[in-house]
Design an enzyme around this catalytic site. Structure first.
Site, PDB file in Angstrom:
ATOM      1  N   ASP A  22     -15.250 -10.832  -7.700  1.00 25.36           N
ATOM      2  CA  ASP A  22     -16.621 -11.343  -7.597  1.00 25.36           C
ATOM      3  C   ASP A  22     -16.580 -12.858  -7.452  1.00 25.36           C
ATOM      4  O   ASP A  22     -15.907 -13.536  -8.230  1.00 25.36           O
ATOM      5  CB  ASP A  22     -17.385 -10.942  -8.873  1.00 25.36           C
ATOM      6  CG  ASP A  22     -18.787 -11.509  -8.911  1.00 25.36           C
ATOM      7  OD1 ASP A  22     -19.355 -11.777  -7.826  1.00 25.36           O
ATOM      8  OD2 ASP A  22     -19.325 -11.690 -10.017  1.00 25.36           O
ATOM      9  N   ASP A  99     -14.810   3.329   5.760  1.00 23.36           N
ATOM     10  CA  ASP A  99     -15.049   4.680   5.269  1.00 23.36           C
ATOM     11  C   ASP A  99     -16.281   5.219   5.993  1.00 23.36           C
ATOM     12  O   ASP A  99     -17.296   4.528   6.089  1.00 23.36           O
ATOM     13  CB  ASP A  99     -15.329   4.618   3.763  1.00 23.36           C
ATOM     14  CG  ASP A  99     -14.729   5.773   3.010  1.00 23.36           C
ATOM     15  OD1 ASP A  99     -14.974   6.907   3.437  1.00 23.36           O
ATOM     16  OD2 ASP A  99     -14.047   5.549   1.996  1.00 23.36           O
ATOM     17  N   ASP A 204     -14.770  10.717   4.897  1.00 26.44           N
ATOM     18  CA  ASP A 204     -15.047  11.319   3.598  1.00 26.44           C
ATOM     19  C   ASP A 204     -15.271  12.833   3.724  1.00 26.44           C
ATOM     20  O   ASP A 204     -16.020  13.269   4.611  1.00 26.44           O
ATOM     21  CB  ASP A 204     -16.328  10.658   3.045  1.00 26.44           C
ATOM     22  CG  ASP A 204     -16.578  11.014   1.601  1.00 26.44           C
ATOM     23  OD1 ASP A 204     -15.706  10.771   0.767  1.00 26.44           O
ATOM     24  OD2 ASP A 204     -17.681  11.549   1.309  1.00 26.44           O
ATOM     25  N   GLU A 264     -10.212  12.904   4.587  1.00 26.09           N
ATOM     26  CA  GLU A 264     -10.037  13.340   3.198  1.00 26.09           C
ATOM     27  C   GLU A 264     -10.304  14.840   3.210  1.00 26.09           C
ATOM     28  O   GLU A 264     -11.419  15.266   3.520  1.00 26.09           O
ATOM     29  CB  GLU A 264     -11.032  12.634   2.279  1.00 26.09           C
ATOM     30  CG  GLU A 264     -10.819  13.041   0.830  1.00 26.09           C
ATOM     31  CD  GLU A 264     -12.055  12.859  -0.052  1.00 26.09           C
ATOM     32  OE1 GLU A 264     -11.912  12.704  -1.257  1.00 26.09           O
ATOM     33  OE2 GLU A 264     -13.190  12.912   0.485  1.00 26.09           O
ATOM     34  N   HIS A 328      -9.377   5.747  -5.686  1.00 24.66           N
ATOM     35  CA  HIS A 328     -10.558   5.451  -6.506  1.00 24.66           C
ATOM     36  C   HIS A 328     -11.138   6.693  -7.177  1.00 24.66           C
ATOM     37  O   HIS A 328     -12.079   6.579  -7.949  1.00 24.66           O
ATOM     38  CB  HIS A 328     -11.620   4.803  -5.623  1.00 24.66           C
ATOM     39  CG  HIS A 328     -12.129   5.747  -4.567  1.00 24.66           C
ATOM     40  ND1 HIS A 328     -11.395   6.075  -3.443  1.00 24.66           N
ATOM     41  CD2 HIS A 328     -13.263   6.470  -4.482  1.00 24.66           C
ATOM     42  CE1 HIS A 328     -12.056   6.946  -2.725  1.00 24.66           C
ATOM     43  NE2 HIS A 328     -13.199   7.212  -3.326  1.00 24.66           N
ATOM     44  N   ASP A 329     -10.632   7.880  -6.849  1.00 25.75           N
ATOM     45  CA  ASP A 329     -11.149   9.123  -7.451  1.00 25.75           C
ATOM     46  C   ASP A 329     -10.204   9.687  -8.507  1.00 25.75           C
ATOM     47  O   ASP A 329     -10.431  10.795  -8.997  1.00 25.75           O
ATOM     48  CB  ASP A 329     -11.315  10.202  -6.367  1.00 25.75           C
ATOM     49  CG  ASP A 329     -12.488   9.920  -5.449  1.00 25.75           C
ATOM     50  OD1 ASP A 329     -13.445   9.273  -5.884  1.00 25.75           O
ATOM     51  OD2 ASP A 329     -12.433  10.372  -4.288  1.00 25.75           O
TER      52      ASP A 329
HETATM   53  C1  NOJ Z   1     -14.984  11.663  -1.863  1.00 25.63           C
HETATM   54  C2  NOJ Z   1     -15.024  10.241  -2.319  1.00 25.63           C
HETATM   55  O1  NOJ Z   1     -13.726   9.741  -2.361  1.00 25.63           O
HETATM   56  C3  NOJ Z   1     -15.707  10.248  -3.665  1.00 25.63           C
HETATM   57  O2  NOJ Z   1     -15.601   9.010  -4.314  1.00 25.63           O
HETATM   58  C4  NOJ Z   1     -17.135  10.662  -3.464  1.00 25.63           C
HETATM   59  O3  NOJ Z   1     -17.778  10.816  -4.718  1.00 25.63           O
HETATM   60  C5  NOJ Z   1     -17.240  12.013  -2.730  1.00 25.63           C
HETATM   61  N1  NOJ Z   1     -16.328  12.104  -1.632  1.00 25.63           N
HETATM   62  C6  NOJ Z   1     -18.621  12.206  -2.199  1.00 25.63           C
HETATM   63  O4  NOJ Z   1     -18.853  11.328  -1.131  1.00 25.63           O
END
Ligand code: NOJ
Length: 568
Positions: A22, A99, A204, A264, A328-329
């Site tokens: 930031d 993305d 995505d 993905e 990030h997931d």
């Molecule tokens: C996969 C993304 O990586 C995730 O962060 C997101 O919540 C879901 N798709 C829905 O878009």
């Protein structure tokens, strides 16, 4: 323009902008922060950045709920700042991948705001609508996977008396790929980004864009009365590859671009991967799957080796894998696959996991912070969590009668927030991430783990320096990118051993890694090292050279996470 397949040589760095850096004190990361850190990224050696969505968005799912596919979020700095970033990154030889969220939009997207107004609105068929059942209830009993709203995957709209469909939040209505008008709009929007200069797309949940022909009730409902499994019903529905092929032909495969696509894709294994990745079918350039990296699943070392070998075997058919152990997931990779119980093990396991990722065939992705060995962040208060999955799971567990501790503590390891807390830059306030109040709490271990400290350590103890060296090896040793792959000791529970052999340069690299937290005896010296006793240690997690006795006979005990790449 002929495609150069630049991504095969790339090292991708994933940036979750909100948590990166930031510069204006509002507590959320921004584009200026990325510009400020470009020299850091250049020093690391990466040459491509993938940004998770940075479009205008109400941030219900941190940007995966897109409100305007044509813009850049003003809170991140807006379009002018993005253009500046694009040109500065390109000047440094760093490509930019955006993305693309094509399965759903935000309910605050103009398309949806229009669509909900009336059945004859020009945007109506951009979304998926269903009539109530006779009793007025939802068209089917599926749950939304964030358990938000009333928990259903359908939300009623007064305006037209119909429900709209959403596998995720009720704030994320799903797009209807049967609509020609939607397709044309999406293609033209994506071409706009390519024309601006972006180098490709991460797509995505792209293998969910085709929906089943009918939405049937499922058995076994959760405590909110809805059936989980809707996402599965929408995954890999036959014919989805034709839609992706159509997107490809109209966007990244157009001859005026040299752009890349990475899907993905849940539910993909090396057995069915050709459906998505056969170069002749012109679908995706590559994808990331969930066979190894999966939030809630544990995986044995044997399975890891089997899965990697399966993907490597597809390379002769032109398939190009992605290598990563976190994003990030997911939980932080050191906490999930490595060992964060002591400083020594954290550092050595971070280095070992990096070594495996970089030496396996394919293009590696680093998720921000993994290059300094960041670890999970656990909060005791549910209010500190932002991840919709964590909050949704917690609420459901509370409704089922669990205490606060019973509901929260077992699910913390799988929270996506583990990876989303701010990047740890230095030991100043908020780890140097922001002067203001961070949008999500900073991991309080930052005096011990931060980029400045890590980079100041001797080479044998720095995670950053290790990544840097692995990245430079990718440039110096052709076998790292082009080498054939042979796995040894597939059934061993401690060691990962394989070779990469480049038939053109005849280079052979041998990887020997004790990928476990136990000291272990290497059961046998792999054949290539036995027959060619000359070897050079290119890199090791301990900083030492590999010693092998002359007749290769005496047992060799490895420290936990001790690993080598040898040139033989
Ligand atoms: C996969 C993304 O990586 C995730 O962060 C997101 O919540 C879901 N798709 C829905 O878009």
């Amino acid at each position: 323009m002929a495609r150069t397949y630049w991504w095969k040589e790339a090292v991708i760095y994933e940036i979750y902008m909100k948590s990166f850096k930031d510069t204006d004190g509002d507590g959320i990361g921004d584009i200026r922060g990325v510009i400020e850190k470009l020299p850091y990224l250049k020093e690391l050696g990466i040459n491509c950045i993938w940004f998770t969505p940075i479009y205008p968005s109400p941030q219900v799912d941190n940007g995966y709920d897109v409100a305007d596919y044509y813009g850049i979020n003003e809170a991140y700095g807006g379009m002018d700042a993005f253009k500046e970033l694009l040109s500065k990154a390109h000047a440094l030889g760093i490509r930019i991948v955006m993305d693309m969220v094509l399965n759903h939009s935000s309910d605050e997207c103009l398309w949806f705001k229009e669509a909900r107004k009336s059945k004859d609105n020009p945007y109506r068929d951009y979304y998926i609508w269903g009539d109530p059942k006779e009793d007025g209830s939802e068209p089917c009993n599926w749950a939304n996977c964030f358990n938000d709203g009333n928990g259903s995957a359908w939300t009623y709209t007064e305006e037209t008396g119909q429900y709209y469909f959403h596998n995720y939040s009720y704030k994320m209505p799903e797009l209807n790929w049967k609509s020609e008008k939607l397709r044309e709009e999406v293609y033209s929007m994506m071409r706009g980004w390519l024309a601006l200069g972006v180098d490709g797309f991460r797509l995505d949940v792209i293998n969910r864009i085709k929906k089943p022909d009918a939405f049937h009730d499922l058995e076994s409902v959760n405590s909110l009365g809805y059936a989980e499994g809707g996402k599965k019903q929408c995954s890999n529905v036959p014919g989805f590859e034709d839609i992706i092929h159509d997107i490809a032909e109209n966007t990244w495969l157009l001859p005026q671009y040299d752009a890349f696509s990475m899907g993905e894709c849940g539910g993909v294994t090396s057995e069915n991967a050709l459906r998505y990745l056969d170069p002749e079918k012109r679908v995706l350039d590559t994808l990331y799957h969930f066979e190894i990296v999966s939030r809630k699943k544990e995986i044995s070392l044997r399975d890891y080796k089997r899965i990697e070998a399966g993907w490597a075997s597809l390379m002769e058919k032109g398939v190009w894998p992605i290598q990563h152990l976190g994003n990030h997931d997911q939980p932080r990779l050191v906490s999930k696959f490595g060992d964060d119980s002591t400083e020594e093990l954290r550092i050595r396991s971070a280095r070992c996991l990096a070594l495996l990722t970089y030496m396996m065939p394919g293009t590696p992705i680093i998720y921000q912070g993994d290059e300094i060995g960041m670890v999970n962040t656990y909060f005791d208060n549910i209010k500190d969590y932002n991840d919709r999955y964590t909050v949704g799971d917690y609420m459901e567990r509370r409704k089922a009668g669990m205490t606060h501790a019973e509901a929260l503590f077992p699910i913390r390891m799988a929270s996506r927030d583990n990876a989303r807390t701010p990047m740890l830059w230095d030991s100043s306030k908020n780890a140097g991430f922001t002067e203001g109040t961070p949008w999500i709490k900073v991991n309080n271990n930052y005096p011990r783990i931060n980029a400045e400290l890590d980079r100041s350590k001797p080479e044998a103890e720095s995670v950053f320096r290790f990544y840097q060296k692995l990245i430079s090896m990718r440039k110096e040793h052709p076998a790292v990118i082009n080498g054939d792959f042979t796995m040894y000791l597939p059934d061993d529970d401690h060691f990962v051993v394989f070779t990469r052999h480049d038939p053109q340069s005849h280079e052979i690299l041998l990887v020997i890694a004790n990928a476990s937290s136990e000291a272990a005896v290497l059961p046998e010296i792999p054949e290539p090292a036995v027959s060619q006793k000359n070897h050079e240690t290119l890199i090791s997690t301990t900083g030492n050279d590999f010693e092998i006795d002359k007749d290769c006979s005496s047992p060799r005990t490895f420290l936990p996470w001790e690993a080598y790449v040898l040139k033989i």
